[in-house]
Design a protein around this motif. Structure first.
Motif, mmCIF file in Angstrom:
data_model
loop_
_atom_site.group_PDB
_atom_site.id
_atom_site.type_symbol
_atom_site.label_atom_id
_atom_site.label_comp_id
_atom_site.label_asym_id
_atom_site.label_seq_id
_atom_site.Cartn_x
_atom_site.Cartn_y
_atom_site.Cartn_z
ATOM 1 N N UNK A 23 12.164 21.737 -75.589
ATOM 2 C CA UNK A 23 11.629 22.570 -76.663
ATOM 3 C C UNK A 23 12.750 23.362 -77.333
ATOM 4 N N UNK A 24 13.664 23.874 -76.547
ATOM 5 C CA UNK A 24 14.801 24.610 -77.105
ATOM 6 C C UNK A 24 15.701 23.686 -77.916
ATOM 7 N N UNK A 25 15.854 22.446 -77.450
ATOM 8 C CA UNK A 25 16.679 21.505 -78.197
ATOM 9 C C UNK A 25 16.019 21.133 -79.523
ATOM 10 N N UNK A 26 14.701 20.972 -79.529
ATOM 11 C CA UNK A 26 13.996 20.685 -80.769
ATOM 12 C C UNK A 26 14.199 21.817 -81.781
ATOM 13 N N UNK A 62 10.047 14.988 -84.354
ATOM 14 C CA UNK A 62 10.261 13.638 -83.821
ATOM 15 C C UNK A 62 11.480 13.555 -82.897
ATOM 16 N N UNK A 63 12.066 14.684 -82.555
ATOM 17 C CA UNK A 63 13.299 14.686 -81.748
ATOM 18 C C UNK A 63 13.123 13.987 -80.411
ATOM 19 N N UNK A 64 11.959 14.113 -79.798
ATOM 20 C CA UNK A 64 11.766 13.493 -78.486
ATOM 21 C C UNK A 64 11.725 11.970 -78.559
ATOM 22 N N UNK A 65 11.536 11.398 -79.763
ATOM 23 C CA UNK A 65 11.504 9.946 -79.916
ATOM 24 C C UNK A 65 12.895 9.317 -79.905
ATOM 25 N N UNK A 66 13.908 10.050 -80.325
ATOM 26 C CA UNK A 66 15.264 9.501 -80.409
ATOM 27 C C UNK A 66 16.280 10.276 -79.572
ATOM 28 N N UNK A 80 21.517 11.638 -78.764
ATOM 29 C CA UNK A 80 20.674 11.217 -79.877
ATOM 30 C C UNK A 80 21.121 9.843 -80.350
ATOM 31 N N UNK A 81 20.160 8.936 -80.418
ATOM 32 C CA UNK A 81 20.389 7.592 -80.946
ATOM 33 C C UNK A 81 19.428 7.403 -82.118
ATOM 34 N N UNK A 82 19.847 7.809 -83.299
ATOM 35 C CA UNK A 82 18.977 7.802 -84.470
ATOM 36 C C UNK A 82 18.644 6.385 -84.911
ATOM 37 N N UNK A 83 19.625 5.496 -84.920
ATOM 38 C CA UNK A 83 19.398 4.150 -85.443
ATOM 39 C C UNK A 83 18.900 3.158 -84.394
ATOM 40 N N UNK A 84 18.771 3.573 -83.149
ATOM 41 C CA UNK A 84 18.199 2.722 -82.112
ATOM 42 C C UNK A 84 19.061 1.561 -81.674
ATOM 43 N N UNK A 85 20.385 1.674 -81.826
ATOM 44 C CA UNK A 85 21.268 0.565 -81.462
ATOM 45 C C UNK A 85 21.861 0.710 -80.056
#
Length: 106
Positions: A23-26, A62-66, A80-85
């Motif tokens: 939560x703090x990171x979000x 959406x931070x928890x998704x990536x 964080x892996x924004x592009x999912x690679x």
């Protein structure tokens, strides 16, 4: 010897207690994204403020998704892996209720 041991135990306990959670990171992501957009648009611009707030909220929601959190008890690493690679785009160290940006491995 007892004083240094007691100091070490208190220090470790304090670090465990202040290890920031997701939560703090979000909230941190929201602040960072908003500040970045405000800087790009100009800090005096009402449009920059509005876009910064909206984009910051959207990214934080959406931070928890990536984001992957690795908890080391006294600190956490957020990748964080924004592009999912499968390659980290950004990394932060969360320690003592603060976040420090680290260099991502490429």
């Amino acid at each position: 010897m007892r004083i240094s041991t007691l100091f070490l135990v208190v220090l470790v306990g304090l670090l465990v207690y202040t290890n920031p959670g997701m939560e703090a990171f979000e909230a941190h992501v929201e602040d960072e994204a908003a500040a970045l957009i405000r800087n790009e648009m100009g800090s005096d611009s009402w449009l920059g403020d509005a876009l910064g707030s909206v984009a910051g909220n959207a990214l934080a929601d959406r931070a928890d998704e990536y984001t992957m959190r690795t908890n080391y008890l006294v600190a956490s690493v957020y990748t964080i892996d924004i592009d999912g690679d499968e390659q980290p785009d950004l990394k932060w160290l969360g320690i003592a209720d603060r976040f420090v940006q680290l260099e991502a491995q490429e």
